[in-house]
Structures are given as C-alpha cells and as structure tokens.
Design a protein around this motif. Structure first.
Motif, short mmCIF file in Angstrom:
data_model
loop_
_atom_site.label_atom_id
_atom_site.label_comp_id
_atom_site.label_asym_id
_atom_site.label_seq_id
_atom_site.Cartn_x
_atom_site.Cartn_y
_atom_site.Cartn_z
N PHE A 1 1.14 -1.21 0.05
CA PHE A 1 0.06 0.13 -0.42
C PHE A 1 1.39 1.28 -0.46
O PHE A 1 0.48 2.04 -0.61
N LEU A 2 1.97 1.06 0.38
CA LEU A 2 2.86 2.26 0.57
C LEU A 2 3.36 2.97 -0.27
O LEU A 2 3.83 3.30 -0.53
N ALA A 3 4.23 1.78 -0.22
CA ALA A 3 4.52 1.29 -1.99
C ALA A 3 3.68 2.34 -3.06
O ALA A 3 4.36 3.13 -3.87
N ALA B 1 10.35 3.50 -4.14
CA ALA B 1 8.85 2.50 -3.85
C ALA B 1 9.75 1.74 -4.42
O ALA B 1 9.45 0.30 -4.68
N CYS B 2 10.90 1.33 -5.97
CA CYS B 2 10.91 0.22 -6.01
C CYS B 2 12.01 -0.47 -5.29
O CYS B 2 11.32 -2.22 -4.92
N ILE B 3 12.60 -0.19 -4.15
CA ILE B 3 12.34 -0.30 -2.53
C ILE B 3 11.58 -1.56 -2.12
O ILE B 3 11.21 -2.68 -1.77
N ALA C 1 10.31 -3.93 -4.21
CA ALA C 1 11.41 -5.25 -4.38
C ALA C 1 10.40 -6.10 -3.43
O ALA C 1 10.84 -7.48 -3.24
N VAL C 2 10.96 -5.73 -2.14
CA VAL C 2 10.13 -6.17 -0.78
C VAL C 2 8.45 -6.70 -0.39
O VAL C 2 8.62 -7.86 0.17
N GLY D 1 13.03 -7.40 -10.56
CA GLY D 1 13.37 -6.42 -11.86
C GLY D 1 12.89 -5.14 -10.76
O GLY D 1 13.84 -3.60 -11.63
N ASN D 2 12.81 -4.71 -9.90
CA ASN D 2 12.29 -3.55 -9.27
C ASN D 2 13.86 -3.25 -8.57
O ASN D 2 14.35 -2.28 -8.27
#
Length: 186
Positions: free
Chosen positions: A15-17, A45-47, A50-51, A78-79
């Motif tokens: 949600f935060l991403a 956002a990518c980090i 990815a998590v 990819g992220n």
C-alpha cells in the motif's frame, strides 16, 4: 509472528509502495522527467515494491501456484534492478546516464522482466478469483499507459494504483482467499 501477520504487514508495505509510486506522476508533470523528486519517489517505490511484492503472491499462493511465484520473482528482481538504475542516476549523475552499457542492460532486463511478470501476475490473478475484477482493470490501465504515446507519464500512477488497491485489500484482509493463511503455518 504468524504467516497471516507477515502477509498483512507486506500488504501494508505494498500500500505504501503504491502511494510513493503514484508520487512519481505529479513529480514528473511538475518538475519534468528524471527530476530529483521523481527519482527519489521512484527509488523508494522500487525498494518497497521489491520487498513487498511477494505479498501479491502469498495472498493467493494456493490459487496461482508456481506461475504466481515466478511472476512475483520477476517483478521483485526487476524492481531491484530499476532501483540500482535510480541509485546510479542519483548518486553518480553523468556516470549513469542513458547510453552507458550498465544502465542500458539493467534497464532492458528489468523492463522486460517486470513486463512479463506483470502480465503473468495479471493472468493468474484473474484466474485465481481471489481479488475483485477491478484490480485486473487497473493492471490493464497500467499496461495501456505503458505502451501509449502521451500516457507514459501516467504509467507510474496506474502502477501505484494496482499496489494501493491490492495492498490495501491484503492489509485489511478484504480479499477472497480460498485457503486461510493460518493453515499455511507449520
């Protein structure tokens, strides 16, 4: 900590991403492409994606199976590769400009991997019937905005909406799993 709590926590991070990814669109429209605010939003956002993307699989793992895992793995890797490009652009400036071999290779590999992973995830999510159909519409809008000239600045907005919608449902438990995640604990 139970698997159910981990899935909910990862759903909140999804949600935060998504919110941070959505922040790339106004940043790009106001300050331009590859501006500092857009790059910072993209990197964070990518980090986070990815998590937390594994939550999109874990919420429907029994229904999506191996293809769901492969799609999520492609999206996560990819992220991470896109994050390395953002970090290179942000930290090294001209050394990480487009046209450099590392930047071009990681950009191509991550782009193809995330596109393939997103398409597979959309298909297996549609077939799993765990999330409402409007999430598939968000996936389709994201893919259309990715390929349509003039809409590329809106791609991050629709990409973020997918994560906001699905992440919120996972976080609140407002989706329709056929298997209770409590059954997955050993």
């Amino acid at each position: 900590m139970t698997v159910e709590k981990v899935v909910k926590l990862l759903g909140f991070i999804c949600f935060l991403a998504g919110i941070v990814r959505i922040g790339m669109t106004p940043s790009s429209l106001i300050w331009g492409d590859d501006s500092a605010p857009e790059v910072i939003c993209g990197f964070i956002a990518c980090i986070l994606m990815a998590v937390s993307s594994i939550a999109l699989y874990m919420a429907q793992s029994k229904e999506t199976g191996v293809l769901g895992f492969i799609s999520t793995f492609l999206i996560m890797v990819g992220n991470l590769l896109v994050a390395s490009n953002f970090y290179g652009l942000f930290a090294y400036g001209k050394y990480a400009e487009k046209g450099q071999l590392f930047v071009d290779l990681t950009g191509a590999v991550s782009g193809m991997g995330m596109l393939l992973g997103t398409i597979i995830l959309m298909i297996v999510t549609f077939r799993a019937k765990v999330f409402p159909r409007w999430t598939i519409v968000l996936f389709i809008l994201m893919l259309i905005s990715f390929g349509m000239p003039g809409l590329e600045k809106w791609f991050a907005f629709f990409w973020g909406l997918v994560y906001v919608g699905m992440g919120f449902m996972i976080w609140t438990g407002n989706y329709f799993p056929k298997v209770n995640t409590k059954e997955l604990t050993a």
